[in-house]
Scaffold this motif. Sequence first.
Motif, PDB file in Angstrom:
ATOM      1  N   TYR A   1      54.006  29.407  36.537  1.00 40.87           N
ATOM      2  CA  TYR A   1      52.776  29.284  37.300  1.00 40.87           C
ATOM      3  C   TYR A   1      51.695  28.673  36.412  1.00 40.87           C
ATOM      4  O   TYR A   1      51.728  28.823  35.188  1.00 40.87           O
TER       5      TYR A   1
ATOM      6  N   GLN B   1      47.406  28.848  36.136  1.00 37.21           N
ATOM      7  CA  GLN B   1      46.283  29.623  36.633  1.00 37.21           C
ATOM      8  C   GLN B   1      44.991  28.897  36.314  1.00 37.21           C
ATOM      9  O   GLN B   1      44.702  28.616  35.155  1.00 37.21           O
TER      10      GLN B   1
ATOM     11  N   LEU C   1      41.418  29.382  41.858  1.00 31.54           N
ATOM     12  CA  LEU C   1      42.622  28.915  42.567  1.00 31.54           C
ATOM     13  C   LEU C   1      43.779  29.898  42.479  1.00 31.54           C
ATOM     14  O   LEU C   1      44.821  29.696  43.110  1.00 31.54           O
ATOM     15  N   GLY C   2      43.618  30.933  41.704  1.00 23.60           N
ATOM     16  CA  GLY C   2      44.698  31.909  41.580  1.00 23.60           C
ATOM     17  C   GLY C   2      45.860  31.351  40.777  1.00 23.60           C
ATOM     18  O   GLY C   2      45.696  30.471  39.928  1.00 23.60           O
ATOM     19  N   LEU C   3      47.031  31.850  41.069  1.00 23.94           N
ATOM     20  CA  LEU C   3      48.244  31.401  40.390  1.00 23.94           C
ATOM     21  C   LEU C   3      49.011  30.482  41.335  1.00 23.94           C
ATOM     22  O   LEU C   3      49.314  30.858  42.466  1.00 23.94           O
ATOM     23  N   ARG C   4      49.319  29.294  40.855  1.00 32.26           N
ATOM     24  CA  ARG C   4      50.051  28.336  41.684  1.00 32.26           C
ATOM     25  C   ARG C   4      51.424  28.059  41.059  1.00 32.26           C
ATOM     26  O   ARG C   4      51.527  27.810  39.863  1.00 32.26           O
ATOM     27  N   LEU C   5      52.439  28.096  41.910  1.00 40.93           N
ATOM     28  CA  LEU C   5      53.825  27.994  41.454  1.00 40.93           C
ATOM     29  C   LEU C   5      54.187  26.540  41.178  1.00 40.93           C
ATOM     30  O   LEU C   5      54.051  25.677  42.053  1.00 40.93           O
TER      31      LEU C   5
ATOM     32  N   LEU D   1      51.525  30.466  32.942  1.00 41.65           N
ATOM     33  CA  LEU D   1      52.140  31.792  32.914  1.00 41.65           C
ATOM     34  C   LEU D   1      53.605  31.704  33.327  1.00 41.65           C
ATOM     35  O   LEU D   1      53.927  31.110  34.350  1.00 41.65           O
TER      36      LEU D   1
END
Lengths: 112, 112
Positions: free
Chosen positions: A35, A37, A41-45, A90
């Motif tokens: 991911y 971060q 935007l949060g966590l994007r895969l 991450l």
Amino acid sequence: DVKVTQSSRYLVKRTGEKVFLECVQDMDHENMFWYRQDPGLGLRLIYFSYDVKMKEKGDIPEGYSVSREKKERFSLILESASTNQTSMYLCASSLLGPYGYTFGSGTRLTVV
Amino acid sequence: QQPVQSPQAVILREGEDAVINCSSSKALYSVHWYRQKHGEAPIFLMILLKGGEQKGHDKISASFNEKKQQSSLYLTASQLSYSGTYFCGTEIRAQGAQKLVFGQGTRLTINP
């Protein structure tokens, strides 16, 4: 305790360089994930893998590739780093099925 | 396809209660909740599976309404240690594999 270890905490690379981010987990988890971060935007895969040599694109795979030659290791590759890839990366792993993820401490990558 | 969390930020005094909501436009198999403190890895709190169950431990609990594709996290009698950013992760099945898509996060600040 399950440990997910990311090889670097901080990394500074130049635009155009090929960058390797390494992730190793020690609990025989089938699933592994990368991911990024970014604030707001949060966590994007980016990519995930549910088995050795298997890989699936996540939501933002452009500019990235991955490698999983061994079950415990999942590498994220930035083919030609760009400044918009400056971010916190991450890695996470989990067992197959309804189980929580264990995250690594992250690699803060700066591309200059 | 990112789930939407609300509110984006909450400030409480110690001992007050909080509710964080997570809503998805996609059919969900499960919902995860994580807490991340500044500079640290996200930590798994709990997972809720299809069936509308409610789970909890200590004074943190959550519910999952699969028909409405919503989940809520409840923090009761909040403690200073509850401060951090909370993420919901919604599980989507893709290409035969499971993957989590995270919301943008809710920042919770607990003041003495």
